[in-house]
Design a protein around this motif. Structure first.
Motif, mmCIF file in Angstrom:
data_model
loop_
_atom_site.group_PDB
_atom_site.id
_atom_site.type_symbol
_atom_site.label_atom_id
_atom_site.label_comp_id
_atom_site.label_asym_id
_atom_site.label_seq_id
_atom_site.Cartn_x
_atom_site.Cartn_y
_atom_site.Cartn_z
ATOM 1 N N VAL A 58 0.781 -1.431 -0.198
ATOM 2 C CA VAL A 58 -0.131 -0.503 0.395
ATOM 3 C C VAL A 58 0.755 0.852 0.434
ATOM 4 O O VAL A 58 1.811 1.298 0.616
ATOM 5 C CB VAL A 58 -1.049 -0.316 0.961
ATOM 6 C CG1 VAL A 58 -1.590 1.036 1.255
ATOM 7 C CG2 VAL A 58 -2.121 -1.485 1.589
ATOM 8 N N PRO A 60 -0.074 5.077 0.746
ATOM 9 C CA PRO A 60 -1.472 6.236 0.178
ATOM 10 C C PRO A 60 -1.157 7.555 -0.415
ATOM 11 O O PRO A 60 -1.607 7.710 0.230
ATOM 12 C CB PRO A 60 -0.825 6.148 2.128
ATOM 13 C CG PRO A 60 -0.288 5.572 2.912
ATOM 14 C CD PRO A 60 0.829 4.961 1.513
ATOM 15 N N GLY A 63 -4.473 7.216 -5.899
ATOM 16 C CA GLY A 63 -5.107 7.205 -5.735
ATOM 17 C C GLY A 63 -4.896 5.892 -5.114
ATOM 18 O O GLY A 63 -4.816 4.728 -5.239
ATOM 19 N N GLU A 64 -6.991 6.105 -4.763
ATOM 20 C CA GLU A 64 -7.654 4.677 -4.989
ATOM 21 C C GLU A 64 -7.466 4.068 -6.076
ATOM 22 O O GLU A 64 -7.130 2.470 -5.485
ATOM 23 C CB GLU A 64 -9.053 4.321 -4.054
ATOM 24 C CG GLU A 64 -9.952 3.586 -4.092
ATOM 25 C CD GLU A 64 -9.180 2.696 -2.647
ATOM 26 O OE1 GLU A 64 -9.540 1.363 -2.738
ATOM 27 O OE2 GLU A 64 -8.649 2.800 -1.664
ATOM 28 N N GLU A 65 -7.831 4.208 -7.180
ATOM 29 C CA GLU A 65 -7.731 2.789 -8.265
ATOM 30 C C GLU A 65 -6.434 3.359 -8.380
ATOM 31 O O GLU A 65 -5.901 2.457 -9.945
ATOM 32 C CB GLU A 65 -8.326 4.031 -8.767
ATOM 33 C CG GLU A 65 -10.161 4.114 -8.536
ATOM 34 C CD GLU A 65 -10.538 3.927 -9.401
ATOM 35 O OE1 GLU A 65 -11.688 2.905 -9.683
ATOM 36 O OE2 GLU A 65 -11.254 4.896 -10.230
ATOM 37 N N GLY A 81 -2.645 2.168 -3.841
ATOM 38 C CA GLY A 81 -3.733 3.236 -3.042
ATOM 39 C C GLY A 81 -4.385 2.569 -2.991
ATOM 40 O O GLY A 81 -4.996 3.217 -1.106
ATOM 41 N N GLY A 82 -5.477 1.307 -3.295
ATOM 42 C CA GLY A 82 -6.207 0.649 -2.369
ATOM 43 C C GLY A 82 -6.781 -0.133 -2.811
ATOM 44 O O GLY A 82 -5.819 -0.545 -3.630
ATOM 45 N N ARG A 83 -7.893 -1.364 -2.365
ATOM 46 C CA ARG A 83 -8.306 -2.097 -3.145
ATOM 47 C C ARG A 83 -8.764 -1.935 -4.451
ATOM 48 O O ARG A 83 -7.676 -3.432 -5.035
ATOM 49 C CB ARG A 83 -9.215 -2.470 -2.265
ATOM 50 C CG ARG A 83 -10.483 -3.515 -2.579
ATOM 51 C CD ARG A 83 -11.098 -4.207 -2.413
ATOM 52 N NE ARG A 83 -11.983 -5.125 -2.934
ATOM 53 C CZ ARG A 83 -11.994 -6.830 -2.792
ATOM 54 N NH1 ARG A 83 -10.959 -7.156 -2.000
ATOM 55 N NH2 ARG A 83 -11.985 -7.399 -3.524
ATOM 56 N N THR A 125 -13.480 9.477 -12.721
ATOM 57 C CA THR A 125 -13.786 8.401 -11.525
ATOM 58 C C THR A 125 -15.186 7.821 -11.895
ATOM 59 O O THR A 125 -15.511 6.502 -11.404
ATOM 60 C CB THR A 125 -14.428 8.870 -9.861
ATOM 61 O OG1 THR A 125 -15.238 9.932 -10.843
ATOM 62 C CG2 THR A 125 -12.937 9.877 -9.965
ATOM 63 N N GLU A 224 -15.209 -4.169 -8.235
ATOM 64 C CA GLU A 224 -14.273 -2.599 -8.048
ATOM 65 C C GLU A 224 -16.295 -2.342 -8.795
ATOM 66 O O GLU A 224 -15.685 -1.322 -9.377
ATOM 67 C CB GLU A 224 -13.503 -2.351 -8.643
ATOM 68 C CG GLU A 224 -12.096 -2.656 -7.510
ATOM 69 C CD GLU A 224 -13.329 -3.104 -5.960
ATOM 70 O OE1 GLU A 224 -12.890 -1.671 -5.326
ATOM 71 O OE2 GLU A 224 -12.014 -3.494 -5.227
#
Length: 537
Positions: A58, A60, A63-65, A81-83, A125, A224
């Motif tokens: 990970v 941080p 970005g999440e994607e 950045g995330g799942r 997004t 997702e």
């Protein structure tokens, strides 16, 4: 190397060395991210471990994607950045493997992955696909398949059009006549010229139970994808008013519509209708789990019955509204307020914006063109680009008699790939409010999953390219040609670039029940005739 990946990543460079990735390899890292990688690569049957052939980390600051993917002689490293980023990294990794790995069973046990470094994040997004299950119902298994195909292409919003004049497609425990009455029609128009109606005489229907919807939403979240349900109101209400006519502006009972086009059926804007829809929203949100969006339509409303109703006019005046246009806007804002109280944002078609007075956090889908989309963005609304041209995939891909019947033509793969969702001519603030784009699959002329495949793909590949990267790469068509092998392995019955295959070409309409009965009568006559003249033995 770019010829391997679709959609095109932001940065891709080749590295020396390679790695042999085997079925049953281990994946290490935070449990939720490692699970996302395993979900994206089911054919590898990846196993969790302390150290792995695939190491997930990970960051941080991403970005999440967003993600970084590095393949070298020591293995595969994914930094996300995330799942969602881990899931998309694994989808890119999958595209580095042979097409055969997209089959449910593969002949090999390991594959050599070329050395590569990818740095990637989406431009938008909202990368959506709209599926109209109201006009023609799509069984749950096919919805799950659509989600699988979206995931392969990094598409992340499934807009399910659950309600229209031609059918209501979700269970309500509070209002059971919706599934008992509104979920099916007695016949379907086969002739699209209203002055010469023709029907198939075959009942059509279906609906998802709330348990089905919960399953679809959970299945989508694991890949997702966010499910965006649409309850299209106050117009397009024939099916609702077939079940509960008292919710209409006149109290008149309608039939579930068996033809296409716009119906005058409209819900009343009075408090009982708001109470009804609030209950429906509560049922949907409980089934879907936490969902950030609910589409409430607002399009193609015939307001004549509101204008003619003394009760509705009196109600409008009590609200201090000047006309039925303002009442339309008030009604949609009231529903948006209900959703906001439940933690969800309303989404509307562009007519609802034109009516004015929307909540500022309401998303607008400008289907009639990006001109109105720019106006919505200038007014401060987030916009999801959905213009008919080039994002209505129920249009034909060529002006040819061989093409299956479509609402119009022509929208090609190249048209989609050339689309600019946030035009450079717009002001910076307007461009920033374009949060994404979405392809529409209206189903008046999409009666089954095979036709859906043909209409959606490969145009949805171009949609994914633009939605992820902001524009199509100059080598898109070359990468698409390579990508079609993956669609073949997945069993997608897409439209070939050279035109429809013989069995995909326009077919005659299905025979009506009357025609079938006449044919059976003729066969009976032939059988009786043959029996009466047969010599005895």
């Amino acid at each position: 190397m770019n010829t391997l990946l679709l959609p095109r990543p932001n940065v891709l460079s080749t590295l020396s060395g390679s790695y042999e990735l085997s079925v049953g390899a281990t994946v290490s890292g935070p449990a939720d991210l490692a699970d996302a990688v395993r979900r994206a690569l089911p054919i590898l049957d990846l196993r969790p471990g302390d150290t792995g052939a695939i190491d997930v980390r990970v960051d941080p600051s991403l970005g999440e994607e967003a993600y970084r993917l590095v393949v070298g002689s020591r293995g595969v490293e994914i930094t996300a950045g995330g799942r969602a980023g881990a899931f998309y990294a694994a989808q890119s990794l999958h595209q580095l493997l042979p097409d055969a790995t997209y089959r449910s069973a593969v002949p090999a046990e390991s594959w050599v992955v070329p050395g590569v470094r990818v740095e990637d994040a989406p431009a938008h997004t909202w990368r959506g696909l709209h599926v109209d299950v109201a006009r023609h119902f799509l069984p749950k298994r096919e919805v799950l398949r659509v989600i699988d195909l979206m995931a392969v292409h990094k598409l992340n919003r499934l807009h399910l059009h659950l309600v229209d004049d031609q059918g209501w497609r979700v269970e309500s425990r509070a209002y059971p006549r919706l599934q008992e009455v509104a979920s099916h029609r007695t016949r379907t128009a086969t002739n699209y010229h209203r002055e010469e109606p023709a029907y198939d005489g075959i009942p059509h229907g279906g609906y998802y139970t709330l348990d089905d919807l919960a399953e679809i939403a959970q299945y989508a979240r694991a890949r997702e994808v966010v499910v965006v349900p649409e309850i299209d109101v106050p117009g397009h209400a024939s099916a609702i008013l077939a079940a509960y006519p008292e919710l209409g502006a006149t109290g008149e009972r309608f039939e579930v519509l068996d033809r296409w086009g716009i119906s005058p059926a409209i819900l009343s804007p009075l408090p009982p209708t708001v109470d009804f829809l609030t209950t429906i929203f509560d049922e949907l949100l409980e089934a879907l789990g936490a969902t950030p969006y609910v589409h409430i339509g607002g399009d193609e409303c015939v307001l004549d019955d509101w204008e003619a109703s003394a009760e509705i006019s009196a109600y409008r005046e009590s609200l201090g509204l000047a006309d039925v246009g303002e009442l339309h806007a008030w009604f949609l804002r009231r529903l948006a307020d209900v959703l906001a109280e439940r933690g969800a944002r309303a989404v509307v078609w562009d007519e609802a914006f034109v009516s004015g007075a929307l909540r500022q956090d309401t998303l607008v889908m400008p289907w009639r063109g990006m001109g109105v989309g720019r106006r919505a963005a200038a007014a401060g609304h987030e916009v999801v680009a959905t213009p008919v041209f080039p994002l209505y995939f129920d249009y034909a891909e060529a002006a040819s008699a061989d093409e299956p019947m479509a609402i119009g033509d022509t929208i090609t793969v190249t048209d989609v790939a050339s689309f600019e969702p946030a035009p450079a001519s717009w002001e910076p603030g307007e461009r920033e409010r374009v949060v994404g784009l979405q392809g529409q699959l209206w189903s008046e002329r999409i009666s089954d999953a095979r036709t859906l495949d043909y209409r959606a793909w490969p145009r949805a590949c171009a949609l994914a390219e633009v939605a992820w990267g902001g524009e199509a790469g100059s080598d898109f068509m070359d990468r698409l040609e390579r990508h079609l092998g993956r669609l073949d392995a997945l069993g997608v019955e897409y439209r070939p670039q050279a035109g429809p295959l013989p069995w995909q070409r326009r077919r005659p309409h299905r025979p009506s029940r009357v025609q079938v009965a006449a044919a059976m009568e003729h066969l009976d006559e032939m059988t009786q005739s043959a029996t009466s003249t047969r010599p005895s033995i």
